[in-house]
Design a protein around this motif. Sequence first.
Motif, PDB file in Angstrom:
ATOM      1  N   HIS A  30      34.587  48.251  40.397  1.00  0.00           N
ATOM      2  CA  HIS A  30      34.236  48.615  41.771  1.00  0.00           C
ATOM      3  C   HIS A  30      32.901  49.347  41.874  1.00  0.00           C
ATOM      4  O   HIS A  30      32.372  49.500  42.973  1.00  0.00           O
ATOM      5  CB  HIS A  30      35.349  49.445  42.403  1.00  0.00           C
ATOM      6  N   GLY A  42      30.250  44.121  46.995  1.00  0.00           N
ATOM      7  CA  GLY A  42      31.471  44.902  46.973  1.00  0.00           C
ATOM      8  C   GLY A  42      32.507  44.281  46.055  1.00  0.00           C
ATOM      9  O   GLY A  42      32.566  43.057  45.901  1.00  0.00           O
ATOM     10  N   GLU A  44      36.701  44.945  45.439  1.00  0.00           N
ATOM     11  CA  GLU A  44      37.878  45.694  45.878  1.00  0.00           C
ATOM     12  C   GLU A  44      39.116  45.215  45.133  1.00  0.00           C
ATOM     13  O   GLU A  44      39.207  44.045  44.754  1.00  0.00           O
ATOM     14  CB  GLU A  44      38.094  45.516  47.381  1.00  0.00           C
ATOM     15  N   HIS A  46      43.006  44.288  45.253  1.00  0.00           N
ATOM     16  CA  HIS A  46      43.998  43.851  46.239  1.00  0.00           C
ATOM     17  C   HIS A  46      45.425  44.061  45.751  1.00  0.00           C
ATOM     18  O   HIS A  46      46.345  44.168  46.563  1.00  0.00           O
ATOM     19  CB  HIS A  46      43.788  42.376  46.576  1.00  0.00           C
ATOM     20  N   TRP A  50      43.108  49.109  38.522  1.00  0.00           N
ATOM     21  CA  TRP A  50      41.891  48.788  37.775  1.00  0.00           C
ATOM     22  C   TRP A  50      42.198  48.835  36.287  1.00  0.00           C
ATOM     23  O   TRP A  50      42.869  49.739  35.805  1.00  0.00           O
ATOM     24  CB  TRP A  50      40.775  49.780  38.092  1.00  0.00           C
ATOM     25  N   ILE A  57      41.567  41.213  42.125  1.00  0.00           N
ATOM     26  CA  ILE A  57      40.397  41.859  42.710  1.00  0.00           C
ATOM     27  C   ILE A  57      39.594  40.844  43.520  1.00  0.00           C
ATOM     28  O   ILE A  57      39.714  39.635  43.300  1.00  0.00           O
ATOM     29  CB  ILE A  57      39.493  42.506  41.634  1.00  0.00           C
ATOM     30  N   CYS A  58      38.818  41.339  44.451  1.00  0.00           N
ATOM     31  CA  CYS A  58      38.032  40.474  45.325  1.00  0.00           C
ATOM     32  C   CYS A  58      36.560  40.861  45.247  1.00  0.00           C
ATOM     33  O   CYS A  58      36.205  42.022  45.430  1.00  0.00           O
ATOM     34  CB  CYS A  58      38.541  40.582  46.762  1.00  0.00           C
TER      35      CYS A  58
END
Length: 304
Positions: A30, A42, A44, A46, A50, A57-58
């Motif tokens: 991130h 970005g 993020e 979801h 982590w 993750i997106c």
Amino acid sequence: MAPKIVKMGIDVHLNGSAEQFHDVFCSRTHHIANVCPDKIQGVEIHEGEWGSEGSIICWNYVHDGKKCVAKELIESIDGKNNKMTFKVIEGDLLKDYKSFKFILHVTPQEEKGSIAHWTLEYEKLKDHIPDPHTLLQLVTDVSKDIDAHLITQPQVSRVEADVPIKATAEQFHDVFCSRTHHIANVCPEKVQGVEIHDGEWGTEGSIICWNYVHDGKKCVAKEVVESIDREKNKITFKVLEGDLLKEYKSFKFIIQVIPQKKGSRVHWIMEYEKLKHHIPDPHSMLEFAVQLHGLASLMFSTIV
């Protein structure tokens, strides 16, 4: 008919260590948008956490001048070999490709730095779809930006371990958060005492002092309780004084307890910066913590 899986790869020479670079993509993904916002806008999470397999993750990124999105599953993580695999499950790439994976493997070099080997593994939806050479170039450029950023930062490394326990996440977290002073009663051969020097038990900013035995030697560590997140059962201790700072410029213990269907999982992280390159990584300290957690779990039956 068998799927037509194609692979293409590239080696990116890095000045930084293999562990550091792998950690960025594994646990600090991130932060990448802060390093190269012109390329990555970005990242993020979801689902999941982590740095853990199975998390989703997106990515919001710019490719060939267009804003794109990729939702990815962290399919595998091999921390020992600094290797991980991202599998695309939604997004712009699946308009042209039936499947798409990013595989990262970072290997240390004998003299200096490391090499990030990126592999793109994909199956085209149609034969005329071009191979993703420009995407491989984007991956290369992002890697170089991250490496340039890392060499300007403190050389912080980390070792980690996951340990399953029978106790609930809340119970175990409470031991290290609010009942730390009782640990010496359960395992006096390892921890001879834990005292508070400033503040209150279970509060951020408090300073506590550990007297413990590590590698057969009596040691001391004065630590500040840097952060407490009760919702996530997570706590961070930062070493201020003591034996560890004879070899390390900085040292942190991060403990997060994650509920499971049965019991929970303790995720230990030790973050540190060595005073000199030849100083060993603190694997024996990590093993000490893993042993300590097993003894600490006995407290649930001994403390009323």
